[in-house]
Design an enzyme around this catalytic site. Structure first.
Site, PDB file in Angstrom:
ATOM      1  CE  LYS A  42       2.828   4.671   8.037  1.00 42.97           C
ATOM      2  NZ  LYS A  42       1.448   4.690   8.573  1.00 42.97           N
ATOM      3  CG  ASP A  80       5.875   3.515   0.413  1.00 44.16           C
ATOM      4  OD1 ASP A  80       4.671   3.525   0.069  1.00 44.16           O
ATOM      5  OD2 ASP A  80       6.280   4.050   1.464  1.00 44.16           O
ATOM      6  CE1 TYR A 112      -2.316   3.180   2.753  1.00 44.85           C
ATOM      7  CE2 TYR A 112      -3.636   2.588   0.847  1.00 44.85           C
ATOM      8  CZ  TYR A 112      -3.375   3.429   1.915  1.00 44.85           C
ATOM      9  OH  TYR A 112      -4.181   4.542   2.134  1.00 44.85           O
TER      10      TYR A 112
END
Ligand code: KE4
Length: 431
Positions: free
Chosen positions: A269, A241, A146
């Site tokens: 994050k 990613d 994702y």
């Protein structure tokens, strides 16, 4: 399943009347595990209290940002001090330069970096940049990975392996995913087939170097090296990613841990230290294709926001000053071993995947190496485990297909308390 507190019930009722599904991000609604979501009131270190005063040891840690734990004093102080001087300017600030320098120092493959406000924006922009830099249109992603809710990447594999993807959500026109190709994770032959057929048209391969969004799945030995070679061979860009793994698995992220250097890296994050910040970066020759220098447009009102930059600087400086990775490895290893033992003692089949301080306990006997095998997990049994642990004051991810995290604020005592709860909960699952 524990009864929600009165305040939680009140808030949940109001939230559902005002916010779709009562949440601002779907996974928070407990849809995968049932019951009423916990409403957080305050957090400190490894723990948080809900609005009814119940305390939990937290292994979600806001889905990864809080590697230093909740409300770390240095991070809070930095944000407080920065906000007192103005929340945002829409102009360059020294803090953006300071965080950019920290990023390029921690992640040497990044010579230049562009800040955004979310991982989705960063991933979307990295893909646009790869297409603009290479002049090619096709992008390869992996089933179960994702990269945020980017239209072109909210896609499922088409009928045949090398056919183009189809939308995996309503609201995305088929034409938006026609330039996306999907392969199973950890399957080099599938990628070879795509490049054999379409290599000259492939702009990029985007991958979670350690997958966290199907639950934790590690790359098989040599897999990342393979992706590095085949993309270089065909003139495609390799995009890591590292929104989850960046600064999590090592100060330099998964690329440092595995020694594989991508062309572009997506970060988020931990980068924002708990505030909205993400980024993408890579070699200057690629990054300079971005506006205002080059023809690839990308922008953002709050990109590089001072408060988020201050939180990120405080977080990365704390990690750089005293790298916690050996301790996180030991703590997470103790947790993983204890969970495996608790399941074995109760005769519950589980498969544990862990890389550093991110891990998932899959309720399946099948080795989990990709999304297909991850989906053999017994999600109902996971839901019962989740609620048993919640009742014992342990907050796990409200979905089998997510990663759990420990932070520098977690203690051996937290782990022991968690394992005691796990032993008791596993015993109830067996009965
Ligand atoms: P955001 O747009 O949510 O900041 O980042 C998207 C993203 C990109 N790349 C990776 C590898 C990610 O894991 C994410 C977001 N992760 C999810 C948790 N698996 C965020 C939680 C949520 O969606 O509420």
């Amino acid at each position: 399943m524990i009864e929600p507190g009165e305040r939680s019930k009140e808030l949940w009722q109001s939230a559902r009347a005002l916010i779709p599904g009562g949440v601002n991000s779907p996974v928070r609604a407990f849809g995968a595990v049932g019951g009423t979501p916990v409403f957080a009131e305050r957090g400190a270190g490894s723990r948080f209290q809900d609005v009814d005063g119940r305390e939990f040891i937290d292994y979600v840690m806001s889905w990864g940002p809080l590697i230093l734990g909740h409300a770390h004093p240095a991070v809070v102080a930095a944000v407080r001090e920065t906000c007192a001087k103005g929340m945002t300017f829409g102009m360059p600030t020294a803090l953006e330069v300071r965080l950019a320098r920290l990023v390029t120092t921690c992640v040497p493959s990044i010579q230049k970096v562009r800040m955004t406000s979310s991982g989705t924006e960063a991933a979307m922009s990295a893909i646009r940049l790869a297409r603009g830099f290479t002049g090619r249109d096709l992008v390869v992603k992996f089933d179960g990975c994702y990269h945020g809710h980017v239209d072109g990447l909210l896609a499922a594999a088409g009928s045949g392996l090398a056919t183009f993807a189809i939308p995996d959500t309503r609201g995305v026109p088929a034409s938006y995913t026609e330039k996306t190709l999907i392969a199973p994770y950890n399957d080099p032959d599938a990628v070879r087939a795509l490049f054999a057929r379409l290599g000259p048209q492939i702009a990029a391969v985007i991958v979670e170097p350690v997958a966290g969004n199907m639950g934790v799945v590690a790359p098989q030995p040599g897999y990342l090296e393979f992706l590095r070679e085949i993309t270089a061979q065909h003139g495609a860009l390799l995009v890591f990613d590292e929104v989850i793994t960046g600064f999590r698995l090592a100060l330099g992220g998964a690329q440092a841990l595995y020694g594989v250097t991508p062309d572009l890296t997506v970060l988020g994050k931990i980068l924002g230290g708990g505030l909205p910040a993400a980024a993408y970066g890579g070699r200057a020759e690629i990054m300079d294709a971005l506006a205002p220098l080059g023809g690839v447009y990308q922008a953002g009102t709050l990109s590089g926001n001072p408060a988020a930059m201050a939180a990120g600087v405080a977080t990365l400086e704390a990690l750089a000053a005293n790298p916690p990775y050996a301790r996180l490895e030991a703590l997470a290893g103790h947790l993983a071993e204890g969970l495996r033992e608790a399941a074995a003692r109760a005769g519950i089949p589980v498969w544990q995947n862990r890389v550093g301080s991110m891990q998932t306990l899959f309720f399946t006997a099948t080795p989990v190496t990709d999304y297909r095998t991850a989906k053999t997990a017994d999600t109902r049994r996971y839901a019962r485990f989740f609620h048993g642990m919640l009742a014992a004051g342990i907050y796990l991810a409200p979905s089998q297909f997510e990663a759990g995290f420990v932070s520098t604020a977690h203690t051996e005592q937290d782990i022991e308390q968690t394992l005691a709860a796990a032993r008791a909960t596993m015993a109830t699952l067996a009965s």
